[in-house]
Design a protein around this motif. Structure first.
Motif, PDB file in Angstrom:
ATOM      1  N   GLU A   1      13.019   3.522   1.320  1.00  0.00           N
ATOM      2  CA  GLU A   1      13.064   4.669   2.294  1.00  0.00           C
ATOM      3  C   GLU A   1      12.317   5.871   1.794  1.00  0.00           C
ATOM      4  N   ARG A   2      12.665   6.098   0.240  1.00  0.00           N
ATOM      5  CA  ARG A   2      12.075   7.143  -0.397  1.00  0.00           C
ATOM      6  C   ARG A   2      10.672   6.966  -0.515  1.00  0.00           C
ATOM      7  N   THR A   3      10.157   5.699  -0.694  1.00  0.00           N
ATOM      8  CA  THR A   3       8.784   5.212  -1.150  1.00  0.00           C
ATOM      9  C   THR A   3       7.992   5.351   0.409  1.00  0.00           C
ATOM     10  N   LEU A   4       8.586   4.845   1.204  1.00  0.00           N
ATOM     11  CA  LEU A   4       7.930   4.821   2.709  1.00  0.00           C
ATOM     12  C   LEU A   4       7.558   6.533   3.190  1.00  0.00           C
ATOM     13  N   GLN A   5       8.618   7.249   2.797  1.00  0.00           N
ATOM     14  CA  GLN A   5       8.695   8.778   3.096  1.00  0.00           C
ATOM     15  C   GLN A   5       7.291   9.301   2.703  1.00  0.00           C
ATOM     16  N   ARG A   6       7.301   8.870   1.282  1.00  0.00           N
ATOM     17  CA  ARG A   6       6.081   9.410   0.250  1.00  0.00           C
ATOM     18  C   ARG A   6       4.836   8.937   0.966  1.00  0.00           C
ATOM     19  N   SER A   7       4.760   7.764   1.262  1.00  0.00           N
ATOM     20  CA  SER A   7       3.601   6.960   1.860  1.00  0.00           C
ATOM     21  C   SER A   7       3.311   7.969   3.073  1.00  0.00           C
TER      22      SER A   7
ATOM     23  N   ASP B   1       0.925  -1.263  -0.116  1.00  0.00           N
ATOM     24  CA  ASP B   1       0.082  -0.068  -0.164  1.00  0.00           C
ATOM     25  C   ASP B   1       1.004   1.094   0.074  1.00  0.00           C
ATOM     26  N   ASP B   2       2.131   1.133   0.401  1.00  0.00           N
ATOM     27  CA  ASP B   2       2.956   2.258   0.059  1.00  0.00           C
ATOM     28  C   ASP B   2       3.396   2.639  -1.266  1.00  0.00           C
ATOM     29  N   LEU B   3       3.185   1.900  -2.078  1.00  0.00           N
ATOM     30  CA  LEU B   3       3.278   2.428  -3.458  1.00  0.00           C
ATOM     31  C   LEU B   3       2.166   3.103  -4.231  1.00  0.00           C
ATOM     32  N   THR B   4       2.425   4.005  -5.027  1.00  0.00           N
ATOM     33  CA  THR B   4       1.253   4.801  -5.551  1.00  0.00           C
ATOM     34  C   THR B   4       0.368   3.914  -6.675  1.00  0.00           C
ATOM     35  N   LEU B   5       0.966   3.181  -7.362  1.00  0.00           N
ATOM     36  CA  LEU B   5       0.289   2.781  -8.469  1.00  0.00           C
ATOM     37  C   LEU B   5      -0.337   1.026  -8.170  1.00  0.00           C
ATOM     38  N   PRO B   6      -1.506   0.846  -8.422  1.00  0.00           N
ATOM     39  CA  PRO B   6      -1.894  -0.690  -8.197  1.00  0.00           C
ATOM     40  C   PRO B   6      -0.892  -1.802  -8.454  1.00  0.00           C
ATOM     41  N   LEU B   7      -0.508  -1.542 -10.008  1.00  0.00           N
ATOM     42  CA  LEU B   7       0.434  -2.311 -10.728  1.00  0.00           C
ATOM     43  C   LEU B   7       1.841  -2.468  -9.920  1.00  0.00           C
ATOM     44  N   HIS B   8       2.398  -1.635  -9.546  1.00  0.00           N
ATOM     45  CA  HIS B   8       3.440  -1.504  -8.464  1.00  0.00           C
ATOM     46  C   HIS B   8       3.318  -1.933  -7.271  1.00  0.00           C
ATOM     47  N   ALA B   9       2.344  -1.830  -6.646  1.00  0.00           N
ATOM     48  CA  ALA B   9       1.927  -2.476  -5.452  1.00  0.00           C
ATOM     49  C   ALA B   9       1.612  -3.961  -5.350  1.00  0.00           C
ATOM     50  N   GLY B  10       1.269  -4.568  -6.621  1.00  0.00           N
ATOM     51  CA  GLY B  10       1.016  -5.867  -6.863  1.00  0.00           C
ATOM     52  C   GLY B  10       2.242  -6.543  -7.209  1.00  0.00           C
TER      53      GLY B  10
END
Length: 375
Positions: free
Chosen positions: A284-290, A220-229
């Protein structure tokens, strides 16, 4: 404590705000002007609790001037004149006629504690709304040198306001806020996020052994559904100990139906085949954005709750705490991601198993027995 509202000489009855609390404030001030000794029955409010500068100035004057003698107060307006003079030092537009209006609009002076309670509740709503606004602003301030620390500090300040409101208003039945969640704001430009998430996925595909080091990162930390999957596919394959490469990840994605949105297999393979940098860095970059997105969403939810006058103070507390819990959860993961690595204790050597005898006598006996066995 919240600052006293800015002063405005025209901030009087002629341009009364549309909020109901304005009339409640008039009733309370009228009660105190009519019977100043009822100030002792009024608790939980201060000058900053009032919605207008004129009302704040009047309350300050009433609460600081010595109360008049009841008999004298019933005969003349001398004490009212002192109140007006003191209040005019803060608000020049106040007039004697406005004070008389306040006295006239007060239904019952002995209801002053109830009026004060209403004013306290409305002030709590404004405090919560302001704290939520500050949290939202912090999540969007690109000039902050340390955005996460600032956002978490604002979240703590908001939580302190919620705790203070909870201590002032006891719980009641039907505590869930009735306010629907606000609609999603205009979607921001996720170009940078998408590019970094692609590097995250490709780097994890190239170095699957490092995936265990970023267990704090969730799909769920990733912005796009495809990336999250795809991230879920990667973590699943790594957990099973199965081979990880662009082809195996693509196959796992197909099994999960991730390609049903029209994603081209060739593009997915290309995405997963261009690693760069460190997996920890991209994680860490992804988690910060989330975290920033979570705080922003929580702020908007709390702002919507506080903007709905149908919610009681305790309903505001329940709704705000639910939203703050989302920030607390991702905050814990952020601390795991950025905190010092725990010191690993050296593993003790495995216990020595009993082996065959190594003495000379035992060796000779073993050779003799082997010779007899061959005869």
């Amino acid at each position: 404590m919240s600052p006293v509202p800015e002063l405005d000489e025209d901030d009087l009855d002629a341009i009364a705000p549309p909020h109901l609390v304005f009339h409640v404030e008039q009733a309370l001030l009228g009660a105190l002007l009519l019977d100043p000794h009822r100030l002792g029955d009024v608790t939980g409010i201060a000058a900053a609790s009032f919605s207008t500068a004129a009302h704040a100035a009047l309350y300050t004057a009433i609460s600081t001037l010595p109360p008049p003698d009841p008999a004298e107060h019933a005969k003349n307006t001398k004490w009212l004149d002192h109140v007006l003079t003191a209040a005019r030092k803060q608000t020049r537009g106040l007039t004697a006629s406005y004070l008389h209006t306040l006295v006239q609009v007060c239904p019952w002076a002995h209801h002053a504690p109830a009026y004060a309670r209403m004013i306290e509740a409305e002030h709590a709503r404004r405090r919560l709304h302001s704290a939520a606004e500050r949290l939202i602003q912090a999540t969007h301030d690109a000039s902050l040198p340390h955005p996460i620390q600032t956002v978490l500090a604002e979240a703590d300040a908001l939580a302190a306001v919620v705790d203070d409101i909870a201590s002032r208003f006891p719980p009641r039945a039907g505590v869930l806020p009735r306010t629907p969640a606000p609609p999603a704001a205009i979607a921001p430009d996720h170009t940078e996020a998408v590019e970094e998430e692609q590097l995250l996925l490709a780097t994890a595909t190239a170095h699957p052994a490092d995936i265990d080091s970023v267990r704090w990162l969730l799909p769920d930390d990733l912005t796009l559904p495809l990336h999250a999957g795809l991230w879920q596919c990667l973590t699943t394959l790594a957990r099973r100990g199965e081979p990880v490469d662009p082809v195996t990840v693509l196959w796992e994605a197909q099994q999960r139906g991730l390609l049903n949105d029209g994603s081209e297999p060739r593009e997915v393979i290309r995405l997963l085949a261009e690693p760069a940098g460190s997996l920890d860095y991209w994680g860490e970059r992804t988690l910060q954005r989330s975290l920033l997105a979570t705080a922003d969403q929580a702020g908007h939810h709390i702002e919507a709750y506080a903007g709905d006058p149908a919610n009681t103070p305790f309903q505001l507390v329940v709704g705000a705490r639910r939203s703050l819990a989302d920030i607390a959860a991702i905050r814990t993961r952020w601390q795991h991601a950025t905190g010092p690595m725990p010191t690993r204790r050296p593993r003790p050597p495995p216990p020595t198993r009993a082996g065959p005898p190594t003495t000379t006598t035992a060796a000779v006996a073993h050779t003799a027995r082997a010779a007899r066995a061959t005869r």
